[in-house]
Motif scaffolding. Structure first.
Motif, short mmCIF file in Angstrom:
data_model
loop_
_atom_site.label_atom_id
_atom_site.label_comp_id
_atom_site.label_asym_id
_atom_site.label_seq_id
_atom_site.Cartn_x
_atom_site.Cartn_y
_atom_site.Cartn_z
N GLU A 292 19.11 -13.90 -3.29
CA GLU A 292 19.96 -12.97 -4.04
C GLU A 292 19.45 -11.54 -3.93
O GLU A 292 20.25 -10.60 -3.78
CB GLU A 292 20.01 -13.41 -5.51
CG GLU A 292 20.77 -14.72 -5.72
CD GLU A 292 20.52 -15.32 -7.09
OE1 GLU A 292 19.77 -14.72 -7.89
OE2 GLU A 292 21.07 -16.42 -7.35
N LEU A 293 18.14 -11.35 -4.01
CA LEU A 293 17.58 -10.00 -3.94
C LEU A 293 17.81 -9.39 -2.55
O LEU A 293 18.18 -8.21 -2.43
CB LEU A 293 16.08 -10.03 -4.26
CG LEU A 293 15.36 -8.68 -4.25
CD1 LEU A 293 16.01 -7.70 -5.22
CD2 LEU A 293 13.88 -8.87 -4.58
N VAL A 294 17.62 -10.18 -1.51
CA VAL A 294 17.84 -9.66 -0.16
C VAL A 294 19.33 -9.38 0.06
O VAL A 294 19.70 -8.40 0.73
CB VAL A 294 17.29 -10.63 0.91
CG1 VAL A 294 17.58 -10.10 2.31
CG2 VAL A 294 15.79 -10.83 0.73
N THR A 295 20.18 -10.21 -0.51
CA THR A 295 21.62 -9.97 -0.40
C THR A 295 22.00 -8.65 -1.08
O THR A 295 22.82 -7.88 -0.55
CB THR A 295 22.40 -11.14 -1.02
OG1 THR A 295 22.09 -12.35 -0.31
CG2 THR A 295 23.90 -10.90 -0.96
N GLU A 296 21.42 -8.38 -2.23
CA GLU A 296 21.65 -7.09 -2.89
C GLU A 296 21.16 -5.94 -2.01
O GLU A 296 21.83 -4.91 -1.88
CB GLU A 296 20.92 -7.04 -4.24
CG GLU A 296 21.50 -7.93 -5.31
CD GLU A 296 20.69 -7.85 -6.59
OE1 GLU A 296 19.95 -6.86 -6.78
OE2 GLU A 296 20.79 -8.78 -7.41
N ALA A 297 19.99 -6.12 -1.41
CA ALA A 297 19.44 -5.08 -0.52
C ALA A 297 20.37 -4.84 0.66
O ALA A 297 20.50 -3.70 1.14
CB ALA A 297 18.05 -5.49 -0.05
N ALA A 298 21.01 -5.90 1.15
CA ALA A 298 21.95 -5.74 2.26
C ALA A 298 23.11 -4.83 1.87
O ALA A 298 23.57 -4.00 2.66
CB ALA A 298 22.47 -7.11 2.70
N ASP A 299 23.57 -4.96 0.63
CA ASP A 299 24.64 -4.08 0.17
C ASP A 299 24.16 -2.63 0.05
O ASP A 299 24.94 -1.70 0.27
CB ASP A 299 25.18 -4.57 -1.17
CG ASP A 299 26.08 -5.80 -1.03
OD1 ASP A 299 26.65 -5.99 0.07
OD2 ASP A 299 26.20 -6.56 -2.00
N VAL A 300 22.90 -2.44 -0.30
CA VAL A 300 22.34 -1.09 -0.36
C VAL A 300 22.26 -0.49 1.05
O VAL A 300 22.51 0.70 1.25
CB VAL A 300 20.96 -1.08 -1.06
CG1 VAL A 300 20.38 0.32 -1.11
CG2 VAL A 300 21.07 -1.65 -2.47
N VAL A 301 21.91 -1.31 2.04
CA VAL A 301 21.91 -0.86 3.43
C VAL A 301 23.30 -0.36 3.80
O VAL A 301 23.46 0.72 4.40
CB VAL A 301 21.47 -2.00 4.39
CG1 VAL A 301 21.75 -1.63 5.84
CG2 VAL A 301 19.99 -2.30 4.21
N ARG A 302 24.32 -1.11 3.45
CA ARG A 302 25.70 -0.70 3.75
C ARG A 302 26.05 0.61 3.03
O ARG A 302 26.69 1.49 3.59
CB ARG A 302 26.67 -1.80 3.35
CG ARG A 302 26.53 -3.08 4.18
CD ARG A 302 27.59 -4.09 3.81
NE ARG A 302 27.42 -5.33 4.57
CZ ARG A 302 26.81 -6.43 4.11
NH1 ARG A 302 26.33 -6.43 2.87
NH2 ARG A 302 26.69 -7.50 4.87
N HIS A 303 25.63 0.71 1.77
CA HIS A 303 25.95 1.91 0.99
C HIS A 303 25.42 3.17 1.66
O HIS A 303 26.11 4.19 1.72
CB HIS A 303 25.36 1.78 -0.43
CG HIS A 303 25.55 3.00 -1.27
ND1 HIS A 303 26.70 3.24 -1.99
CD2 HIS A 303 24.75 4.09 -1.48
CE1 HIS A 303 26.61 4.39 -2.62
NE2 HIS A 303 25.44 4.93 -2.33
N PHE A 304 24.18 3.10 2.15
CA PHE A 304 23.55 4.28 2.73
C PHE A 304 23.77 4.40 4.24
O PHE A 304 23.32 5.36 4.86
CB PHE A 304 22.05 4.29 2.44
CG PHE A 304 21.71 4.61 1.00
CD1 PHE A 304 21.92 5.87 0.49
CD2 PHE A 304 21.22 3.62 0.16
CE1 PHE A 304 21.62 6.17 -0.83
CE2 PHE A 304 20.91 3.90 -1.16
CZ PHE A 304 21.12 5.18 -1.67
#
Length: 326
Positions: free
Chosen positions: A104-116
């Motif tokens: 779950e934490l890495v999945t959230e980080a993946a969305d942050v990668v997309r955001h930036f």
């Protein structure tokens, strides 16, 4: 005019603790403080950000505003899958609930990668591994490592996932401990969006030649990122790049250029007692000297000397190019 970009892990500008100075080597900083300092470094253009953002409850928008003010972009997001919650491992934790938390934490980080609009999710599963003989089932542990990474890469085919290997610390023996073992694992996963982030200091620490490690990762098409620092080989000291092993660092970048590998030259340094901005400036000044040295190096002469395994001639050419470029 060089188009080379330079980056740094944002932790370079944080404050640190160790098992002796448990009160830290300076006042605590938030990620916004660290971004402000990073913006003061000459020629720094990108940063790798820890996630969750440290020092407070900050939104992507708040961090983005700080990055814009500092004139910085994001190259990667590093989810913190190595903290106390993951003391017995992240992908390899014996508790399936903690393994789900990792996912779950890495999945959230993946969305942050997309955001930036960053390049990759960086995986440093520092707690995955073992400390004692008979502590783990080695086959099950390795399978859990590969299954955990593979599931995330499969679910996020639009993103790159880079594994940063390291021999040990915090575990006595880490699961992804070397370039060869990590490549074996990536080949077993078999997905095109999984690669290696090669840390120069980790290669030194592991008894590898960083140039050889880079060549091996490139040969398999898996060198997705790199960062540099320095150490005395006995530990991952994360010292200022070029201060201890300048010739090996030069060979590392020579190998990248010979293979037409283009990417950010990134710092992964921990200036415990040094001014963090000055430490980054010193390292980047050296990396710029490396680039000038590569421009003037008699490559044909080096190649010819290498064909004869003539270390004296090769090193004479290398020393002339590097030491006259600073």
């Amino acid at each position: 005019m060089s188009n080379q970009r330079y980056g740094a892990g944002i932790w370079h500008f944080a404050t640190y603790v160790d098992r002796y100075a448990t009160d830290g080597y300076g006042e605590p900083r938030t990620i916004l403080d660290a971004i402000d300092l990073a913006g003061q470094v000459r020629d720094l253009s990108v940063v790798d950000l820890n996630y969750p953002f440290f020092g407070g409850d900050f939104s992507n928008e708040q961090v983005g505003t700080a990055l814009t003010t500092a004139g910085l972009d994001v190259i990667g997001i590093t989810p913190e899958i190595y903290t106390r919650a993951f003391a017995k491992g992240s992908f390899t934790n014996p508790d399936p609930g903690v393994r789900r938390l990792t996912h779950e934490l890495v999945t959230e980080a993946a969305d942050v990668v997309r955001h930036f609009g960053a390049d990759y999710v960086k995986l440093w599963p520092g707690q995955d591994g073992w400390d004692y003989p008979f502590q783990v089932d080695h086959g099950a542990l390795w399978k859990a490592s590969l299954d955990g990474v593979g599931a995330l890469a499969s679910e996020n085919p639009d993103l790159k996932f880079v594994i940063e290997y390291k021999p040990r610390e915090p575990r006595v023996h880490m699961s992804f401990d070397s370039v060869s073992r990590t490549l074996l694992g990536i080949e077993r996963i078999g997905l095109p969006n999984v690669g290696i982030l090669l840390d120069f200091g980790h290669a030194l620490f592991g008894g590898e030649s960083p140039a050889d490690s880079a060549q091996l990762a490139i040969d398999y098409g898996r060198l997705f990122g790199m960062d540099v620092n320095d150490n005395l080989r006995g530990w991952d000291d994360d010292m200022i790049a070029g201060t201890v092993h300048p010739i090996e660092l030069f060979e590392f970048f020579y190998t990248l250029r010979r293979n037409n590998w283009a990417g950010v030259w990134q710092l992964d340094q921990f200036p415990f007692r040094e001014d963090s901005v000055a430490a980054a400036d010193l390292a980047i000044d050296f990396l710029k000297a490396v680039e000038r040295g590569l421009d003037k190096l008699d490559v044909a002469g080096v190649v010819e000397a290498q064909s004869r395994h003539d270390s004296i001639t090769a090193l004479r050419l290398v020393q002339q190019a590097l030491f006259t470029s600073y």
